[in-house]
Design an enzyme around this catalytic site. Structure first.
Site, short mmCIF file in Angstrom:
data_model
loop_
_atom_site.label_atom_id
_atom_site.label_comp_id
_atom_site.label_asym_id
_atom_site.label_seq_id
_atom_site.Cartn_x
_atom_site.Cartn_y
_atom_site.Cartn_z
N VAL A 112 -3.26 9.08 -3.88
CA VAL A 112 -2.52 8.64 -4.90
C VAL A 112 -3.26 8.69 -6.29
O VAL A 112 -2.59 9.26 -7.28
CB VAL A 112 -1.90 7.29 -4.69
CG1 VAL A 112 -1.03 6.62 -6.03
CG2 VAL A 112 -1.07 7.23 -3.51
N ASP A 137 1.06 -1.20 -0.06
CA ASP A 137 -0.07 0.02 0.05
C ASP A 137 0.64 1.32 -0.12
O ASP A 137 0.33 2.33 -0.58
CB ASP A 137 -0.87 -0.08 1.28
CG ASP A 137 -1.78 1.07 1.31
OD1 ASP A 137 -2.66 1.50 0.41
OD2 ASP A 137 -1.85 1.98 2.57
N LEU A 187 -7.05 6.21 3.11
CA LEU A 187 -7.29 7.19 2.34
C LEU A 187 -6.20 7.46 1.29
O LEU A 187 -6.26 8.23 0.33
CB LEU A 187 -7.53 8.49 2.85
CG LEU A 187 -9.12 8.43 3.70
CD1 LEU A 187 -9.32 9.72 4.18
CD2 LEU A 187 -10.30 8.41 2.80
N ARG A 188 -4.90 6.73 1.56
CA ARG A 188 -3.68 6.78 0.68
C ARG A 188 -4.23 6.46 -0.74
O ARG A 188 -3.72 7.03 -1.56
CB ARG A 188 -2.71 5.90 1.16
CG ARG A 188 -1.38 6.33 0.26
CD ARG A 188 -0.09 5.30 0.73
NE ARG A 188 0.34 5.73 2.10
CZ ARG A 188 0.31 5.01 3.31
NH1 ARG A 188 -0.47 3.87 3.17
NH2 ARG A 188 0.74 5.42 4.36
N ALA A 189 -5.00 5.75 -1.15
CA ALA A 189 -5.22 5.10 -2.50
C ALA A 189 -6.15 6.53 -3.11
O ALA A 189 -5.92 6.79 -4.14
CB ALA A 189 -6.48 4.16 -2.58
#
Length: 690
Positions: free
Chosen positions: A284, A198, A279-281
């Site tokens: 990105v 991730d 919420l990283r996706a």
């Protein structure tokens, strides 16, 4: 006067195909905030070639002369250890490419302090590491899945924060470390944990083309480069220059790109629909879509940008357990994008939003396409918290009559669902690689004692050093506050943590194990132990014995996924060559000790203890077990015998192996927990009665 000939790099634009990888690398070159690229693929697919070629396309950078940390003269780092840089001049140098070797240490990555000089001379002598060398450049990690997890964590933290921190015995150094992170890996050699996956911004799956014409062109170009590297590079010079200019233009356009509300809603809707954690996706994907718009010469993010961003940013974030393969449902992606579609910015007749020029994907860039492709000397036992319901009962095995023909081979049986198992450990203290199974002296963990350093001093044990030096101060003529230290005074910390082991599964697949419900339970148990090995950072191997021989299904590897795949296809039936299975385990461990002498083995024998063949079959099995025990390998026997009448052969075999025997229905962690609770209750009642 001799000169050293530097071989010309392979041109980026000369690589055949690999459009997804090409695009992912270029988007990171335009916007390093995307978070780097993880390249997954089989060996020999030009992964390393493309990454090394990318650095040559990046524009040169301005640096402060003499600064070891590549500070930008226009905006020097105020915390730079070589600073402050006031009114600094400017030099120019090519963008650096730093390659991280697999056997690298933590001190080599972050840098190290000369502790001897710090104590004896009072000098803070800091030697920068690879993170400092990669600042404002490219950090390339080949075989990233073979790095220790704590090193991968360290690298990803630095990439996310843009800074490196070194804390050693009260001395603190921090410096800027912003770089384009690229990792490559072959999934056959083991996967990265989902938590680490991730942290990479984008991922690309690549495989060699099956088109004969394309393969011929790859060979043709490679031979041409090897024969004349400089001449070959010169033939691609124009394409390389054009692509480098395109990167510069996209970087300049990047701040002007607008991420509209409609595109942002599509990004968040897609991430929610695919149930990615955190919420990283979302972040990105947003950065990738913006970079893609800039690469295509636009100042507005379109739905197609969001789609390509999802194909690159989401597949590796879909894994839920170690046996899941990264992937993305294209139909579901299209449905979600359509459901939350807003109005794209108006375009001119040429299809150009805001009239900023044609939607040109640039030279050889991959365009907008993307993504898609137990005894005192045996192992110690521990219990863990329960995670799943109780196991299904096993059937009574059928033993063929003496002299009867061997039963026909049965089709592979599906395994039961995996569950959390008891923890089996190798006794004693090892010195293997860091993991989560058995006790070992490692770089991590807690300090247990001090010792003299055998080489360069690392991890100083301050109290022990002072204690060693104190009795000699008068003899050394100490006349002030400074402590007079000699090299013999220094002591290092010895730390104890956990190591990963080699877990070698020896699975009985003979006719006596072939009842479908029972074999399904056996496979479920082995699959559960495989998952446990994955979580504890072990290497695994698998041997199956049936018929007349034993087969090494999986040589020792870090790829637990490969072990699960071999297990699912495991056929059953035939006689039980138990001795052959144990002898094959002994030979496998002998060879592996030569390759990896510090990794201690744990043999998991899954059998009912029966052996068929000659009358001496059981005696042969006991002699083979004695040979395995004499080699020093720790073992555990998973007793698969079931039914009201038990022969206890597996228990006898465990005695020869000096190993614990655990019944199949006792393998679960919750079963062990219940057993401990029952024993505790019984002891309490006995005390009250007394």
């Amino acid at each position: 006067m001799s000169t050293t000939r530097v071989e010309a790099r392979y041109p980026f634009t000369a690589v055949v195909g690999m459009d997804d990888l090409r695009l992912a690398l270029l988007l990171n070159a335009v916007s390093p905030q995307v978070g780097g690229v993880l390249v997954r693929g089989e060996k020999g697919t030009a992964k390393s070639t493309m990454v090394r070629a990318l650095a040559g396309l990046l524009p040169a950078i301005g640096v402060v002369p003499g600064c070891r940390f590549a500070c930008d003269p226009a905006s020097p780092d105020p915390q730079c250890p070589d600073g402050p840089h006031l009114d600094a001049a400017a030099d120019e140098r090519p963008t650096s490419l730093v390659e991280l070797p697999v056997g690298v240490s933590e001190d080599r990555i972050v840098g190290s302090l000369d502790l001897e000089r710090a104590l004896a001379e009072g000098v803070k002598a800091y030697e920068p590491g690879l993170l400092a060398a990669a600042h404002r450049g490219v950090l390339y990690i080949d075989e990233v899945n073979l790095l220790h997890d704590h090193l991968v964590d360290l690298l990803l933290d630095a990439a996310a924060m843009g800074r490196s921190y070194v804390e050693r015995e009260g001395v603190s150094v921090r410096h800027a470390a912003r770089f384009l992170l690229v990792g490559t890996m072959n999934p056959e050699e083991g996967e990265l944990r989902p938590q680490l996956l991730d942290r990479f911004g984008l991922t690309v799956e690549i495989a060699a083309t099956r088109d004969p014409e394309q393969r011929a062109e790859v060979v043709r170009r490679r031979l041409g480069h090897d024969a004349d590297p400089e001449g070959f590079a010169a033939r691609w010079q124009d394409e390389e220059r054009a692509l480098a200019q395109h990167i510069v233009a996209a970087r300049e356009l990047l701040p002007q790109v607008v991420l509209g509300d409609a595109a942002l809603r599509q990004i968040t809707a897609v991430c929610a629909a695919f149930e990615v954690d955190g919420l990283r996706a979302d972040i990105v994907m947003a950065r990738t879509a913006v970079a893609l718009a800039a690469w295509n010469g636009r100042t507005q993010v379109l739905a197609e940008d969001v789609r390509v961003a999802a194909q690159l940013a989401l597949p590796h974030r879909r894994r839920r357990n170690p046996f899941d393969a990264p992937g993305l449902d294209e139909e579901k992606l299209d449905e979600t994008l359509q459901q939350f579609a807003g109005e794209d910015p108006e375009t001119d007749p040429d299809g150009d939003p805001d009239g900023n020029g044609p939607d040109d994907s640039g030279p050889d860039n991959g365009g907008g396409g993307g993504g898609g492709q137990d005894a005192p000397s045996g192992p110690e036992l521990e219990s863990s918290a329960p995670e799943s319901p109780a196991d299904a009962p096993a059937d009574q095995p059928q033993q063929p009559a003496a002299g009867a023909p061997a039963p026909r081979e049965a089709a592979p049986v599906a395994s039961d669902q995996p569950y959390k198992t008891r923890l089996f450990k190798v006794p004693g203290t090892g010195q293997g690689v860091q993991g989560r199974r058995s006790r070992a002296e490692t770089d991590g963990g807690h300090t247990i004692r001090a010792a003299r350093p055998s080489g360069a001093l690392q991890r100083l044990h301050l109290a022990a050093t002072l204690q060693a030096a104190a009795p000699h101060q008068l003899a050394r003529g100490r006349d002030g506050r400074a402590l007079v230290l000699r090299r013999d005074d220094f002591r290092r910390q010895v730390r104890e943590g956990r190591e990963g082991n080699l877990v070698l599964f020896v699975v009985d697949a003979s006719g006596s194990m072939a009842a479908r419900q029972r074999m399904s339970a056996v496979k479920g148990a082995v699959l559960s132990l495989l998952m446990d090995a994955y979580q504890r950072r072990d290497k695994i191997g698998m041997i199956s014995f049936r018929g007349a021989s034993a087969e090494l299904l999986l040589p020792p590897t870090s790829s637990v996924e490969a072990g699960a795949a071999r297990l699912e296809l495991l056929p059953t039936g035939g006689r039980t060559p138990l001795a052959a299975g144990l002898l094959r385990a002994h030979e496998t461990l002998r060879v592996e000790r030569l390759r990896d002498p510090l990794r201690r083995p744990l043999v998991v024998l899954v059998t009912d203890g029966r052996a068929t063949g000659a009358r001496s079959a059981l005696d042969d099995a006991r002699r083979a077990a004695g040979l395995l025990a004499a080699s020093g390998a720790a073992s555990v026997v998973v007793d698969c015998e079931s039914g009201p009448v038990r022969l206890g052969l597996a228990g006898e075999l465990a005695g020869v192996l000096q190993a614990p025997a655990v019944r199949l229905d006792e393998l679960r962690a919750d079963t062990m927990t219940a057993l401990v609770q029952t024993m505790t209750t019984q002891k309490t009642m006995q005390k009250k009665a007394a």
